[in-house]
Structure formats: C-alpha cells, structure tokens
Enzyme design. Structure first.
Site, short mmCIF file in Angstrom:
data_model
loop_
_atom_site.label_atom_id
_atom_site.label_comp_id
_atom_site.label_asym_id
_atom_site.label_seq_id
_atom_site.Cartn_x
_atom_site.Cartn_y
_atom_site.Cartn_z
N CYS A 165 0.82 -1.22 0.00
CA CYS A 165 0.00 0.00 0.00
C CYS A 165 0.85 1.26 0.00
CB CYS A 165 -0.92 0.01 1.22
SG CYS A 165 -2.19 -1.25 1.20
N ARG A 209 -4.32 6.93 -1.14
CA ARG A 209 -4.83 5.55 -1.21
C ARG A 209 -5.19 5.03 0.18
NH1 ARG A 209 -1.68 -0.01 -3.12
NH2 ARG A 209 -3.55 -1.30 -3.22
#
Length: 306
Positions: free
Chosen positions: A200, A246
C-alpha cells in the site's frame, strides 16, 4: 551509366537490420534468460513478479523494451557490427556472466535479473557500438527498475515511509472528526484496524511511482535540464501524496462500509486510483513548472528590452 544508392527505411515500425552472425549471437545470449524469466513468473520458489510488491517488474521490462524499439527504429547508423565501440560488448558479457553464473547456481534471483542489464548493453554494443548505446541509453538505464529490490535494502526505508503515511492519515481524519488513532503502522478507525502494508505505501510502491515519473520525463523529452531535475525531485513527494491518498481512501471505505468492502475489490481498485493520482499530479506539476518557466522567461525578456 548511372549508379543508384540503396537506402533503408527507418520509421516507428521498422528496426535497422543487423548481420546474421550478430543476430544469432544476440538471440543466443538473450535465450540464456528464458529460465530466469520462467522462474520470475512461474517458479514456486522464486515467482517474485507474481508478488504484489514486485508486480511492477514485467511492466518496467515491457516499457523499457517498447521504448528501446522506438528509439532503435530512429537510429540511422551502422548496425552490422562494424561501428566503433563493439569491443564494449565483450566487457558487458563478462560482467553479465559474473552476476548470472552465481545467481543461477545459488538461486540468487536478484543477481540473475540484474545480469540481464549488462547483457543487454552488450547486445546493443555488439550490434551498433557506441552510437547505438548512446541512442538507447535511457531504455537501457530504465531496465534497472525491473530488478527486484532485496528486502534488507528497502525495509528500513519502507518502515519510515509507512510510519509517516500512517501519522499524516490519522491527523487528517482526526481533524475531520473521525475516531482514529495509530500505533506504529497500524491505524485504528472505529472498530476496525488497518495495517499499512508495503504493497500500500512501502518503498517498493514509491520506487515504482518514481520509475513511472522518470519514464514520463523521458517520453515528453523536455529540453530544460533544470525542469527535468526539479520535476524528478518533486516526484518523490508526489508519490508520497498518492500513497497517502490511497490509505485515506481505504480507511474511509472500511469505516463506512465495513472490512469486507475495504479489503475486497475496492482494495485492488485503490491501486489503480494510486497511479491515476500520481499521473495527474505529475502532469499538473509539469504544467505548473512550464507556466513558471514562461513567466520567468517573459520577465527576463522584458528586462532585456527595457
């Protein structure tokens, strides 16, 4: 009596021909890496390119080879192995063997993949010498980004990046009234906990975004060295912002719709969002730098005319 000179067409769809001996040698050397490519994609022990954190590898390789074809098709020099600098090929082949042989024997996949770069430089040198190497210098350099990064190199940096993304994400959501806190790289929002993982927001993701930014710089072909350097440096904070966005997106999804939604299809979709955000920010920053450059140039012109 008339003489005619034969010319060879060179365009986007054509690559200058090479001699048969050089072609056979180059194909044989490239064939050495068929097993490495198989391991990267299918081996149960080393299928690194199938892992999320290294999945950019084949994309980087494809982009480098595509750009190499484009630049090679523009080359108008000799490609029959007689150009100056073909001796460099043997030096590059020797370097490639130094990495490939122990890498293959000891199953060090990082050495195997890295060996592809000097081998490819050797192939280019064998075909067109220094002139072709100079023409293809960027796609040859870009091959570096396909090499998997050993964990011991990136883990300390990844931990630093993930920690600060966690801190900034928690601060932003707390400011907007969300019940959120963090312990290291673990975010606690409402009843849920989210781990900020390497895939991530780790160093590998930043590395991939930096690669895409550098690729963008080369494709647009800015003539200003200062502008290229500034934009190249700014790609680092752009990557950080894209990664943070994100994580924010996933945290909000999880809080409002539950863990199954946050970790389901939309988790993967957030990866696409990450690249879109990074691309938009890069293009916007590039446009801003272009505007600043025009204004500075305009002021300088006014000063000269005055």
């Amino acid at each position: 009596m008339t003489t005619t000179s034969e010319t060879r067409p060179v365009g986007l769809g054509s690559v200058p021909p090479v001699s048969m001996n050089v072609l056979v040698l180059c194909l044989g050397l490239l064939g050495m890496f068929a097993l490495t490519l198989k391991d990267l994609l299918f081996s149960a022990q080393a299928n690194i390119w199938m892992m999320d954190e290294h999945s950019h590898g084949p994309i980087m390789l494809a982009l480098a080879l595509w750009l190499m074809h484009q630049r090679w098709s523009e080359f108008e020099g000799s490609t029959d192995g007689t150009a100056p600098g073909t001796w460099v090929a043997w030096v590059m082949f020797a370097i490639a063997i130094v990495f490939y042989a122990p890498g293959r024997a000891l199953n060090i996949i990082y050495f195997e993949v890295f060996a592809f770069i000097p081998m490819m430089i050797g192939v280019v040198a064998m075909v067109g010498g220094f002139p072709l190497i100079n023409k293809l210098k960027f796609p040859l350099f870009f091959l570096v980004f396909m090499v998997p990064i050993p964990g011991f190199v990136v883990e300390p940096i990844s931990q630093f990046v993930k920690l600060h993304i966690s801190i900034v994400t928690a601060e932003i959501l707390w400011y907007f009234g969300y019940p959120i806190g963090h312990t290291g790289v673990v975010l606690s929002i409402g009843q849920y906990q989210l781990l900020v993982a390497d895939a991530c927001a780790g160093m590998r993701t930043l590395f991939m975004l930096e690669a895409m930014g550098i690729f963008y710089l080369n494709v647009v072909r800015h003539t200003s060295l200062l502008r290229n350097v500034v934009l190249g440096i700014l790609i680092v904070p752009i990557s950080f912002v894209a990664n943070m966005t994100r994580v924010l997106f996933l945290a909000l999804l999880t809080y409002h719709f539950g863990d199954e939604v946050g970790q389901g299809f939309l988790h993967g979709f957030a990866g696409i969002v990450l690249f879109v955000i990074a691309l938009v920010l890069t293009i916007a920053t590039d446009g801003l730098l272009r505007l600043i450059a025009k204004r500075v140039s305009g002021r300088n012109d006014e000063g000269v005319s005055a």
